[in-house]
Design an enzyme around this catalytic site. Structure first.
Site, PDB file in Angstrom:
ATOM      1  N   ASN A  32       2.542 -31.701   6.660  1.00 36.68           N
ATOM      2  CA  ASN A  32       2.207 -32.831   5.771  1.00 36.68           C
ATOM      3  C   ASN A  32       0.906 -33.510   6.201  1.00 36.68           C
ATOM      4  O   ASN A  32       0.535 -34.539   5.642  1.00 36.68           O
ATOM      5  CB  ASN A  32       3.359 -33.858   5.712  1.00 36.68           C
ATOM      6  CG  ASN A  32       3.597 -34.534   7.049  1.00 36.68           C
ATOM      7  OD1 ASN A  32       2.970 -34.192   8.046  1.00 36.68           O
ATOM      8  ND2 ASN A  32       4.509 -35.494   7.064  1.00 36.68           N
ATOM      9  N   GLY A  36      -1.520 -33.031  11.787  1.00 35.79           N
ATOM     10  CA  GLY A  36      -2.198 -31.738  11.648  1.00 35.79           C
ATOM     11  C   GLY A  36      -3.430 -31.894  10.771  1.00 35.79           C
ATOM     12  O   GLY A  36      -3.643 -32.943  10.172  1.00 35.79           O
ATOM     13  N   LYS A 105      19.867 -21.021   8.547  1.00 39.15           N
ATOM     14  CA  LYS A 105      21.271 -20.621   8.311  1.00 39.15           C
ATOM     15  C   LYS A 105      21.401 -19.932   6.966  1.00 39.15           C
ATOM     16  O   LYS A 105      22.010 -18.858   6.844  1.00 39.15           O
ATOM     17  CB  LYS A 105      22.150 -21.871   8.372  1.00 39.15           C
ATOM     18  CG  LYS A 105      23.604 -21.673   7.996  1.00 39.15           C
ATOM     19  CD  LYS A 105      24.391 -22.945   8.294  1.00 39.15           C
ATOM     20  CE  LYS A 105      25.760 -22.908   7.650  1.00 39.15           C
ATOM     21  NZ  LYS A 105      25.772 -23.489   6.291  1.00 39.15           N
ATOM     22  N   ALA A 114      10.661 -26.079  18.884  1.00 34.36           N
ATOM     23  CA  ALA A 114       9.656 -26.533  19.848  1.00 34.36           C
ATOM     24  C   ALA A 114      10.180 -27.816  20.471  1.00 34.36           C
ATOM     25  O   ALA A 114      10.086 -28.891  19.889  1.00 34.36           O
ATOM     26  CB  ALA A 114       8.329 -26.790  19.146  1.00 34.36           C
ATOM     27  N   TYR A 145      10.225 -40.186  20.835  1.00 34.28           N
ATOM     28  CA  TYR A 145       9.907 -38.754  20.943  1.00 34.28           C
ATOM     29  C   TYR A 145      10.951 -38.046  21.805  1.00 34.28           C
ATOM     30  O   TYR A 145      11.510 -37.022  21.411  1.00 34.28           O
ATOM     31  CB  TYR A 145       8.522 -38.595  21.558  1.00 34.28           C
ATOM     32  CG  TYR A 145       8.033 -37.162  21.622  1.00 34.28           C
ATOM     33  CD1 TYR A 145       7.645 -36.484  20.463  1.00 34.28           C
ATOM     34  CD2 TYR A 145       7.936 -36.484  22.839  1.00 34.28           C
ATOM     35  CE1 TYR A 145       7.170 -35.179  20.525  1.00 34.28           C
ATOM     36  CE2 TYR A 145       7.462 -35.182  22.899  1.00 34.28           C
ATOM     37  CZ  TYR A 145       7.077 -34.526  21.742  1.00 34.28           C
ATOM     38  OH  TYR A 145       6.613 -33.231  21.797  1.00 34.28           O
ATOM     39  N   LYS A 149      13.606 -35.192  20.457  1.00 31.06           N
ATOM     40  CA  LYS A 149      13.657 -33.817  20.973  1.00 31.06           C
ATOM     41  C   LYS A 149      15.028 -33.507  21.568  1.00 31.06           C
ATOM     42  O   LYS A 149      15.535 -32.399  21.436  1.00 31.06           O
ATOM     43  CB  LYS A 149      12.546 -33.594  22.009  1.00 31.06           C
ATOM     44  CG  LYS A 149      11.141 -33.590  21.414  1.00 31.06           C
ATOM     45  CD  LYS A 149      10.919 -32.423  20.440  1.00 31.06           C
ATOM     46  CE  LYS A 149       9.496 -32.346  19.931  1.00 31.06           C
ATOM     47  NZ  LYS A 149       9.323 -31.339  18.867  1.00 31.06           N
ATOM     48  N   THR A 175       0.196 -28.890  27.317  1.00 36.08           N
ATOM     49  CA  THR A 175      -0.610 -27.743  26.891  1.00 36.08           C
ATOM     50  C   THR A 175      -1.946 -28.247  26.356  1.00 36.08           C
ATOM     51  O   THR A 175      -2.000 -29.319  25.761  1.00 36.08           O
ATOM     52  CB  THR A 175       0.148 -26.963  25.805  1.00 36.08           C
ATOM     53  OG1 THR A 175       1.419 -26.593  26.338  1.00 36.08           O
ATOM     54  CG2 THR A 175      -0.594 -25.702  25.397  1.00 36.08           C
ATOM     55  N   ARG A 186      -4.433 -37.417  24.188  1.00 38.59           N
ATOM     56  CA  ARG A 186      -3.886 -36.828  25.411  1.00 38.59           C
ATOM     57  C   ARG A 186      -4.987 -36.662  26.453  1.00 38.59           C
ATOM     58  O   ARG A 186      -6.176 -36.626  26.138  1.00 38.59           O
ATOM     59  CB  ARG A 186      -3.174 -35.522  25.096  1.00 38.59           C
ATOM     60  CG  ARG A 186      -1.747 -35.831  24.640  1.00 38.59           C
ATOM     61  CD  ARG A 186      -0.986 -34.635  24.235  1.00 38.59           C
ATOM     62  NE  ARG A 186      -1.441 -34.125  22.962  1.00 38.59           N
ATOM     63  CZ  ARG A 186      -0.793 -33.203  22.273  1.00 38.59           C
ATOM     64  NH1 ARG A 186       0.315 -32.693  22.741  1.00 38.59           N
ATOM     65  NH2 ARG A 186      -1.263 -32.785  21.112  1.00 38.59           N
TER      66      ARG A 186
HETATM   67  N1  UDP Z   1      -3.791 -40.419  30.842  1.00 38.53           N
HETATM   68  C1  UDP Z   1      -4.914 -40.962  31.455  1.00 38.53           C
HETATM   69  N2  UDP Z   1      -6.018 -41.197  30.684  1.00 38.53           N
HETATM   70  C2  UDP Z   1      -6.092 -40.891  29.372  1.00 38.53           C
HETATM   71  C3  UDP Z   1      -4.958 -40.324  28.740  1.00 38.53           C
HETATM   72  C4  UDP Z   1      -3.812 -40.109  29.509  1.00 38.53           C
HETATM   73  O1  UDP Z   1      -4.909 -41.245  32.666  1.00 38.53           O
HETATM   74  O2  UDP Z   1      -7.154 -41.132  28.773  1.00 38.53           O
HETATM   75  C5  UDP Z   1      -2.607 -40.143  31.667  1.00 38.53           C
HETATM   76  C6  UDP Z   1      -1.273 -40.620  31.089  1.00 38.53           C
HETATM   77  O3  UDP Z   1      -0.994 -41.946  31.440  1.00 38.53           O
HETATM   78  C7  UDP Z   1      -0.317 -39.631  31.721  1.00 38.53           C
HETATM   79  C8  UDP Z   1      -1.128 -38.345  31.845  1.00 38.53           C
HETATM   80  O4  UDP Z   1      -2.492 -38.745  31.767  1.00 38.53           O
HETATM   81  O5  UDP Z   1       0.045 -40.061  33.021  1.00 38.53           O
HETATM   82  C9  UDP Z   1      -0.839 -37.339  30.745  1.00 38.53           C
HETATM   83  O6  UDP Z   1      -0.925 -38.032  29.520  1.00 38.53           O
HETATM   84  P1  UDP Z   1      -0.840 -37.283  28.116  1.00 38.53           P
HETATM   85  O7  UDP Z   1      -0.918 -38.334  27.073  1.00 38.53           O
HETATM   86  O8  UDP Z   1      -1.832 -36.189  28.072  1.00 38.53           O
HETATM   87  O9  UDP Z   1       0.571 -36.567  28.090  1.00 38.53           O
HETATM   88  P2  UDP Z   1       2.048 -36.925  28.619  1.00 38.53           P
HETATM   89  O10 UDP Z   1       2.270 -35.920  29.680  1.00 38.53           O
HETATM   90  O11 UDP Z   1       2.072 -38.317  29.181  1.00 38.53           O
HETATM   91  O12 UDP Z   1       2.881 -36.766  27.425  1.00 38.53           O
END
Ligand code: UDP
Length: 315
Positions: A32, A36, A105, A114, A145, A149, A175, A186
């Site tokens: 949607n 994405g 099903k 996932a 979240y 999951k 990933t 992330r």
């Molecule tokens: N993090 C960070 N700076 C950023 C984004 C994330 O230091 O700009 C840290 C975040 O607090 C976490 C780790 O990096 O400890 C991984 O964060 P991410 O959001 O990638 O994934 P998570 O494993 O937390 O779902």
């Protein structure tokens, strides 16, 4: 085979669709576009075996014809996304999983969920084996979240046990790779994009928290093998090489030649202190282990983002 992938225009969904097509299968993609993007599937649309429908998978899914597999990848997956979209995150993990399982099903198709290392929450056992039940705060901001999951896993096992659906559950650890969004939020994409702009890398907390980063090609290989294996219990797929966030930042600065330094920000609530997959099950069952080291994967990802940053694209 003919398979349906929910979240096909997402980071992982689009790579997975590409893999199934490369193996000669037919892929029906649903998305949607709340997280994405059409760019992720632009090339896939040219493939003869790929069809796509813009669709919210929390609604009843009707699809004509036979189907061999349903792979449920739809969900916001970055903490900033599920904080912004808490209800959608809960709905796609619950109602969306229900609809995707119902379709599997009805068609007699294999189902793959996932799932996520987030089912372990802020773990008290390290590294995390599949047998660990986790340490999740259900009412914290990440709970939307994590619990979605966890519910999705429970529902998948219920369909397996009570309806005999042939199911798989993959617990995906952090990933990264091409097709992450520039402003995904992330850590890997944030650091690379910040470094390429000459901005400081934003470290949340003191940077001593750890993550174990898996390059997307390794992850997709593991998922493809799991889909084709005979195993209904959850399987961790991730790279066990564990790094602190400070180590990751230093590596990104080294590889990009970034000069902006580091900037410290508050640690988000319930941010897991450590995370590392125990992958003995994947090794034994699938003969799988990651092959791409962090440095090598980061270089490929930096090349990808360099093109986007230079091109001024906004994804
Ligand atoms: N993090 C960070 N700076 C950023 C984004 C994330 O230091 O700009 C840290 C975040 O607090 C976490 C780790 O990096 O400890 C991984 O964060 P991410 O959001 O990638 O994934 P998570 O494993 O937390 O779902």
């Amino acid at each position: 085979m003919r398979v349906l992938i929910t979240g096909a225009a997402g980071f992982l969904g689009s790579h997975l669709a590409e893999r199934f097509l490369a193996e000669g299968h037919e892929v029906v993609g649903l998305d949607n576009f709340i997280t994405g993007s059409p760019e992720n599937i632009a090339q896939l649309l040219a493939s003869e075996g790929f069809s796509f429908y813009r669709y919210d998978v929390t609604e009843f899914i009707y699809l004509a014809g036979e189907l061999d597999g349903v792979l449920h990848f739809a969900s916001p997956a970055s903490p900033i996304d599920y904080l912004k979209l808490p209800i959608q995150t809960l709905k796609v993990g619950s109602l969306g999983t229900h609809k995707a399982l119902g379709l599997a099903k009805d068609k007699g198709a294999r189902f793959l969920l996932a799932s996520s290392s987030e089912v372990y929450g802020d773990p008290t056992i390290h590294p995390q084996p599949e047998s660990y039940w986790g340490n999740v705060n259900p009412v914290g901001p990440r709970g939307v979240y994590d619990e979605a999951k966890r519910f999705a896993e429970a529902l998948t096992m219920a369909y397996h046990r009570y309806h005999g659906v042939d199911t798989r559950i993959v617990r995906i650890f952090n990933t990264f790779g091409p097709r992450m969004r520039q402003h995904d939020g992330r850590v890997v994409s944030n650091f690379i994009v910040q470094a390429l702009h000459g901005e400081p890398l934003t470290i949340y907390g003191d940077g001593s928290q750890t993550r174990s980063f898996c390059y997307v090609d390794d992850l997709i290989e593991g998922i493809y093998r799991l889909f084709n294996a005979d195993h209904s219990d959850p399987v961790n797929i991730g790279n066990p090489a564990e790094f602190t966030i400070t180590q990751l930042a230093e590596l990104v600065l080294e590889l990009t030649g970034g000069t902006g330094g580091l900037e410290y920000r508050p640690l988000p609530e319930d941010d897991p202190k450590v995370r590392q997959p125990e992958i003995a099950v994947a090794r034994e069952l699938l003969g799988w282990e990651p092959k791409i080291e962090l440095r090598q994967g980061l270089q490929k990802t930096i090349d990808y983002f360099s093109g986007i940053v230079k091109g001024g694209a906004s994804c």
